[in-house]
Scaffold this motif. Sequence first.
Motif, mmCIF file in Angstrom:
data_model
loop_
_atom_site.group_PDB
_atom_site.id
_atom_site.type_symbol
_atom_site.label_atom_id
_atom_site.label_comp_id
_atom_site.label_asym_id
_atom_site.label_seq_id
_atom_site.Cartn_x
_atom_site.Cartn_y
_atom_site.Cartn_z
ATOM 1 N N ASN A 39 0.818 -1.211 0.000
ATOM 2 C CA ASN A 39 0.000 0.000 0.000
ATOM 3 C C ASN A 39 0.855 1.265 0.000
ATOM 4 O OD1 ASN A 39 -2.132 -1.754 0.164
ATOM 5 N ND2 ASN A 39 -2.639 -1.313 2.300
ATOM 6 N N ARG A 40 2.020 1.194 0.629
ATOM 7 C CA ARG A 40 2.861 2.385 0.709
ATOM 8 C C ARG A 40 3.563 2.699 -0.612
ATOM 9 N NH1 ARG A 40 6.783 0.493 5.343
ATOM 10 N NH2 ARG A 40 4.736 -0.221 6.060
ATOM 11 N N ASN A 41 3.519 1.745 -1.551
ATOM 12 C CA ASN A 41 4.207 1.939 -2.828
ATOM 13 C C ASN A 41 3.262 2.342 -3.959
ATOM 14 O OD1 ASN A 41 6.641 1.257 -1.648
ATOM 15 N ND2 ASN A 41 6.526 -0.884 -2.244
ATOM 16 N N ILE A 42 2.005 2.608 -3.619
ATOM 17 C CA ILE A 42 1.052 3.112 -4.606
ATOM 18 C C ILE A 42 0.699 4.554 -4.257
ATOM 19 C CG2 ILE A 42 -1.309 2.936 -5.491
ATOM 20 C CD1 ILE A 42 -1.164 0.026 -5.453
ATOM 21 N N PHE A 43 0.761 5.405 -5.273
ATOM 22 C CA PHE A 43 0.470 6.826 -5.074
ATOM 23 C C PHE A 43 -0.767 7.207 -5.874
ATOM 24 C CE2 PHE A 43 4.962 6.207 -4.309
ATOM 25 C CZ PHE A 43 5.107 6.798 -3.071
ATOM 26 N N LEU A 44 -1.727 7.795 -5.177
ATOM 27 C CA LEU A 44 -2.978 8.231 -5.782
ATOM 28 C C LEU A 44 -2.833 9.708 -6.138
ATOM 29 C CD1 LEU A 44 -5.395 6.561 -3.214
ATOM 30 C CD2 LEU A 44 -4.319 5.541 -5.235
ATOM 31 N N ILE A 45 -3.049 10.023 -7.404
ATOM 32 C CA ILE A 45 -2.800 11.375 -7.901
ATOM 33 C C ILE A 45 -4.066 11.902 -8.551
ATOM 34 C CG2 ILE A 45 -1.356 12.802 -9.409
ATOM 35 C CD1 ILE A 45 0.680 10.461 -9.392
ATOM 36 N N GLU A 46 -4.457 13.108 -8.184
ATOM 37 C CA GLU A 46 -5.559 13.794 -8.855
ATOM 38 C C GLU A 46 -5.000 15.048 -9.510
ATOM 39 O OE1 GLU A 46 -10.078 15.506 -8.057
ATOM 40 O OE2 GLU A 46 -8.793 14.989 -6.352
ATOM 41 N N TYR A 47 -5.274 15.194 -10.796
ATOM 42 C CA TYR A 47 -4.810 16.369 -11.535
ATOM 43 C C TYR A 47 -6.005 17.242 -11.899
ATOM 44 C CZ TYR A 47 -2.802 19.158 -15.348
ATOM 45 O OH TYR A 47 -2.398 20.189 -16.170
ATOM 46 N N ILE A 66 -1.719 14.668 -4.331
ATOM 47 C CA ILE A 66 -1.138 13.327 -4.258
ATOM 48 C C ILE A 66 -1.139 12.824 -2.821
ATOM 49 C CG2 ILE A 66 1.179 14.355 -4.163
ATOM 50 C CD1 ILE A 66 2.206 11.811 -5.557
ATOM 51 N N ILE A 67 -1.448 11.545 -2.682
ATOM 52 C CA ILE A 67 -1.434 10.893 -1.374
ATOM 53 C C ILE A 67 -1.075 9.430 -1.607
ATOM 54 C CG2 ILE A 67 -3.895 10.301 -1.482
ATOM 55 C CD1 ILE A 67 -4.065 10.760 1.537
ATOM 56 N N SER A 68 -0.362 8.836 -0.665
ATOM 57 C CA SER A 68 -0.070 7.407 -0.808
ATOM 58 C C SER A 68 -1.299 6.607 -0.381
ATOM 59 C CB SER A 68 1.138 7.003 0.040
ATOM 60 O OG SER A 68 0.805 6.976 1.418
ATOM 61 N N LEU A 69 -1.465 5.439 -0.976
ATOM 62 C CA LEU A 69 -2.588 4.588 -0.607
ATOM 63 C C LEU A 69 -2.525 4.238 0.870
ATOM 64 C CD1 LEU A 69 -5.058 2.886 -1.439
ATOM 65 C CD2 LEU A 69 -3.487 1.031 -2.010
#
Length: 286
Positions: free
Chosen positions: A242-250, A257-260
């Motif tokens: 989970n710490r290696n996925i980054f959720l990005i909204e543009y 951006i926030i990490s999962l």
Amino acid sequence: MIINLKVIVPSSLANWILLYHINIINKTTRMSRISHKVVSKFLNERNVTCPTVHQYFRDFLSAILNVDEKYLCYSDNICEENKQIVKYILQVERSFTYELYHQWSMLLKKNNPLELMINCEITKYLMSEDHCTAKQPDFVLHEGQDSIDNHILVGEVKSDKYYRSSNERNSAVDDIIKLLKILNGRLHQRKKFEQGPGISYQYAFFLVYNKQTTEEPFFLENIFIENIKKSIDDHKLKKTSNRNIFLIEYVPHEIRIISLNDMLQGNNLYQKITEKRSKVNGDRHR
């Protein structure tokens, strides 16, 4: 009879043409980069400490901001019940993805210490003991399809309109689970079972773009968070990924951006990166 014609261009006009050409090139190739301190600060706080990864991630985020706002546009007049809405949104999404690929490639040409390449919608096969499943992520950053080394980044791109309009609201959750499976598993280049351990990607991103700036980030909706938690448990996935996925909204001129891992832990401190200033702002939403 052959007549040779020679056109003489006045030097002043020739100079004007040259300057005009240079200006056009500058306009079409102008690129900006986010400050490396901004990206390094965000990643170091999440235990991503490799400077080379910082650089590639910085270029990817910079490429997002370099995508012109016109690629975020879609018609607001589409009826929600129209059966063609998903097809239309996917066509718009494809244009955005192509432009993002172009912008990212331009930055990669400037500095690419590992000589990596970007591939789009390339097929990988996720192997288990008794079957294999084809996966086609929107983006991969790796050494190449024939190499098992340096598979840095894998990601998905979607318009927020797709998720808000589709009857399958949980398809966003499905895309994140897909990325988690890729990070948890071992991938192969061909469908048949191969010798060797396969490949594993180090990091993943899930990018949602929105043509309008909204106060509440897309990823912080409560139902979205709860559904992801349930899906991770249902699929028995390792939570260490989970710490290696980054959720990005543009949204226009801004990345959120926030990490999962942060999101699922209730640490709703997401980072905002803007193209106007090299600064990271933390906004806490309750």
